[in-house]
Design an enzyme around this catalytic site. Structure first.
Site, PDB file in Angstrom:
ATOM      1  N   ILE A 149       3.737  -6.878  -1.731  1.00 44.66           N
ATOM      2  CA  ILE A 149       3.017  -8.070  -2.214  1.00 44.66           C
ATOM      3  C   ILE A 149       3.362  -8.147  -3.691  1.00 44.66           C
ATOM      4  O   ILE A 149       2.954  -7.292  -4.479  1.00 44.66           O
ATOM      5  CB  ILE A 149       1.500  -7.967  -1.972  1.00 44.66           C
ATOM      6  CG1 ILE A 149       1.230  -8.096  -0.469  1.00 44.66           C
ATOM      7  CG2 ILE A 149       0.776  -9.081  -2.737  1.00 44.66           C
ATOM      8  CD1 ILE A 149      -0.213  -8.075  -0.083  1.00 44.66           C
ATOM      9  N   PRO A 150       4.185  -9.166  -4.054  1.00 46.38           N
ATOM     10  CA  PRO A 150       4.848  -9.142  -5.370  1.00 46.38           C
ATOM     11  C   PRO A 150       3.938  -9.529  -6.523  1.00 46.38           C
ATOM     12  O   PRO A 150       4.075 -10.606  -7.098  1.00 46.38           O
ATOM     13  CB  PRO A 150       5.990 -10.147  -5.182  1.00 46.38           C
ATOM     14  CG  PRO A 150       5.463 -11.113  -4.167  1.00 46.38           C
ATOM     15  CD  PRO A 150       4.563 -10.326  -3.254  1.00 46.38           C
ATOM     16  N   CYS A 151       3.020  -8.627  -6.899  1.00 46.80           N
ATOM     17  CA  CYS A 151       2.099  -8.924  -7.992  1.00 46.80           C
ATOM     18  C   CYS A 151       2.844  -9.022  -9.320  1.00 46.80           C
ATOM     19  O   CYS A 151       2.300  -9.548 -10.285  1.00 46.80           O
ATOM     20  CB  CYS A 151       0.992  -7.875  -8.058  1.00 46.80           C
ATOM     21  SG  CYS A 151       1.583  -6.186  -8.153  1.00 46.80           S
ATOM     22  N   HIS A 152       4.118  -8.544  -9.349  1.00 41.14           N
ATOM     23  CA  HIS A 152       4.887  -8.678 -10.595  1.00 41.14           C
ATOM     24  C   HIS A 152       5.279 -10.132 -10.858  1.00 41.14           C
ATOM     25  O   HIS A 152       5.763 -10.451 -11.922  1.00 41.14           O
ATOM     26  CB  HIS A 152       6.134  -7.793 -10.548  1.00 41.14           C
ATOM     27  CG  HIS A 152       7.092  -8.121  -9.443  1.00 41.14           C
ATOM     28  ND1 HIS A 152       6.942  -7.646  -8.152  1.00 41.14           N
ATOM     29  CD2 HIS A 152       8.194  -8.913  -9.410  1.00 41.14           C
ATOM     30  CE1 HIS A 152       7.924  -8.114  -7.392  1.00 41.14           C
ATOM     31  NE2 HIS A 152       8.698  -8.889  -8.128  1.00 41.14           N
TER      32      HIS A 152
END
Lengths: 205, 252
Positions: free
Chosen positions: B155-158
């Site tokens: 889950i690409p929180c970046h």
């Protein structure tokens, strides 16, 4: 008591204290050993408190996870005196009661069709079919008993615990546990006698 | 005679536990390469539950295990192989294994769901995630949820940044956030150039659509037709429609 029984008892005690030492030194590794050691008993008891095998697997897994969470909070002193099997089964019983309470609050879906568990050993097709019927019937009869009697009968006669350990799981005096077992059996007997399939099964043995 | 019958029949009810039982009790863990270097991954039969970079736990599997147990309260055991799709998702940008996000609150679920939809090479502000999660005012809470993201990279929180255009914090350090975004071919210098001029949205005067600057539609607007906006409300007031893909505003 014969020497053989003492030997068996002693070996079981040694296995338990090895498990406890393992839990103290390495909780996750020791827990894996604990699950391997007691999965059969926990599952067999869970099976009698579940509608089907998949529910039984979930119930047994849930009980093991609760046990793990409790173990995490125990210090070495507590671990070293813990009698693992009755402690696990008491957790299973509580988990099953909670699950039953939850189920009572919301109606369950209709039971799925399922075959009975495979009996051990190479039985003939006829024997297997008969044994499956017996299992189903007996399971249904057990389910009609009050919870404490059912638990007592399952612990004593399905998984073969001694009455002292049954009492430990139920948290009652041994005499009371004994009377739960015999009252449960007394209620089962007429039910069993009304089922020709079960009587024949007994005669064949 | 009948007593024996019952007891024998009862003993016959005991059975072997199914093999699946232990898979339900134990969480598997392994160490595997990723875009963040080596990572430790924990997964159940339902999917991936926890990912942490080796660097963030001092390359110590025991520290990872401790963090996992403290958070999930489940026993770990080493696993030979991860769930299908794990390796490509950790080393590349596409696909993804199933995730086990049980135990999270509804809000946490909604925040992670919204974050998961941000395409590779694009960024969205925390306020966008808050709005997509149905709580437009909970911008700070979004930051807290993403700081605890159980499955970074997957889950690409970046890809979630500050509304003022700064990249903001990352659980493994802002330098990793920057590196991951550059690797996804996001032109950070161009983005910084826009931010410095107070530009947070781009419109196309041919299509009449307004986008976030990193949206793939915005990137295709030619210089002659690109209209910069500081606030999306201004673009809407001028008759621009919010892009259906990047959703800089909820479509009217």
């Amino acid at each position: 008591m014969s020497g053989i029984v003492d030997d068996v008892g002693q070996r079981a005690d040694e296995a338990e204290s090895r498990l406890r030492a393992h839990l103290v030194s390495d909780l996750d590794g020791g827990f894996a050993a604990l699950v391997r050691e007691h999965r059969g008993v926990v599952y067999s008891v869970a099976r009698q408190f579940s509608r089907d095998r998949s529910d039984a697997e979930d119930l047994a897994a849930d009980a093991f996870l609760r046990a793990y969470r409790a173990l995490r909070g125990y210090d070495a002193g507590r671990l070293e005196t813990l009698r693992l099997r009755p402690w696990l089964l008491a957790i299973l019983r509580n988990t099953a009661r909670n699950a039953a309470r939850d189920r009572a609050r919301r109606p369950a879906p209709p039971p799925a069709f399922e075959t009975a568990d495979e009996p051990a050993g190479g039985a003939s097709v006829e024997q297997r079919a008969e044994s499956a019927d017996v299992q189903r019937e007996l399971g249904a009869l057990l389910a009609q008993l009050p919870e404490v009697q059912r638990t007592a009968v399952v612990l004593r006669h399905v998984v073969g615990l001694g009455t002292a350990e049954v009492a430990e799981v139920l948290g009652c005096p041994e005499g009371t546990a004994k009377s739960h077992v015999s009252r449960g059996l007394r209620r089962l007997r007429p039910l069993v006698e009304n089922r020709p399939g079960l009587r024949e099964e007994g005669r064949n043995r | 005679m009948t007593g024996t019958t019952i007891e024998q029949a009862l003993a016959g009810l005991a059975g072997e536990a199914p093999d699946g039982l232990e898979d339900k009790v134990f969480t598997g863990w392994l160490s595997t390469p990723s875009r963040l270097g080596e990572v430790f991954v924990a997964f159940t039969t339902d999917g991936v539950q926890f990912v942490r970079s080796a660097e963030s736990v001092g390359s110590d599997p025991d520290a990872f295990a401790q963090a996992y147990r403290d958070r999930f309260g489940r026993p770990l055991r080493p696993a030979g192989r991860g769930p299908a799709g794990l390796a490509p998702a950790l080393t590349g940008r596409t696909g993804g294994p199933r995730l086990d996000l049980r135990g999270l609150s509804d809000f946490e679920h909604d925040v992670l769901d919204a974050t998961r939809r941000i395409p590779s090479g694009q960024v969205r502000p925390y306020s966008w995630v808050a709005r997509e999660a149905g709580r437009a005012k909970a911008v700070r809470a979004v930051g807290s949820v993403l700081a605890r993201n159980p499955v970074p990279l997957l889950i690409p929180c970046h890809r979630v940044v500050r509304s003022d255009g700064a990249l903001g914090e990352y659980m493994f350090g802002p330098e990793h956030k920057q590196a991951l975004l550059r690797e996804e071919d996001l032109d950070l210098d161009r983005l910084a150039g826009l931010t410095d001029r107070g530009v947070h949205y781009l419109g196309s005067d041919t299509t009449g659509v307004v986008c976030f600057p990193t949206c793939h539609h915005a990137r295709r607007i030619t210089d002659a037709h690109r209209r910069p906006f500081a606030r999306v409300e201004k673009a809407l007031a001028e008759g621009y429609r919010p892009c259906r893909d990047c959703r800089p505003a909820v479509p009217a």
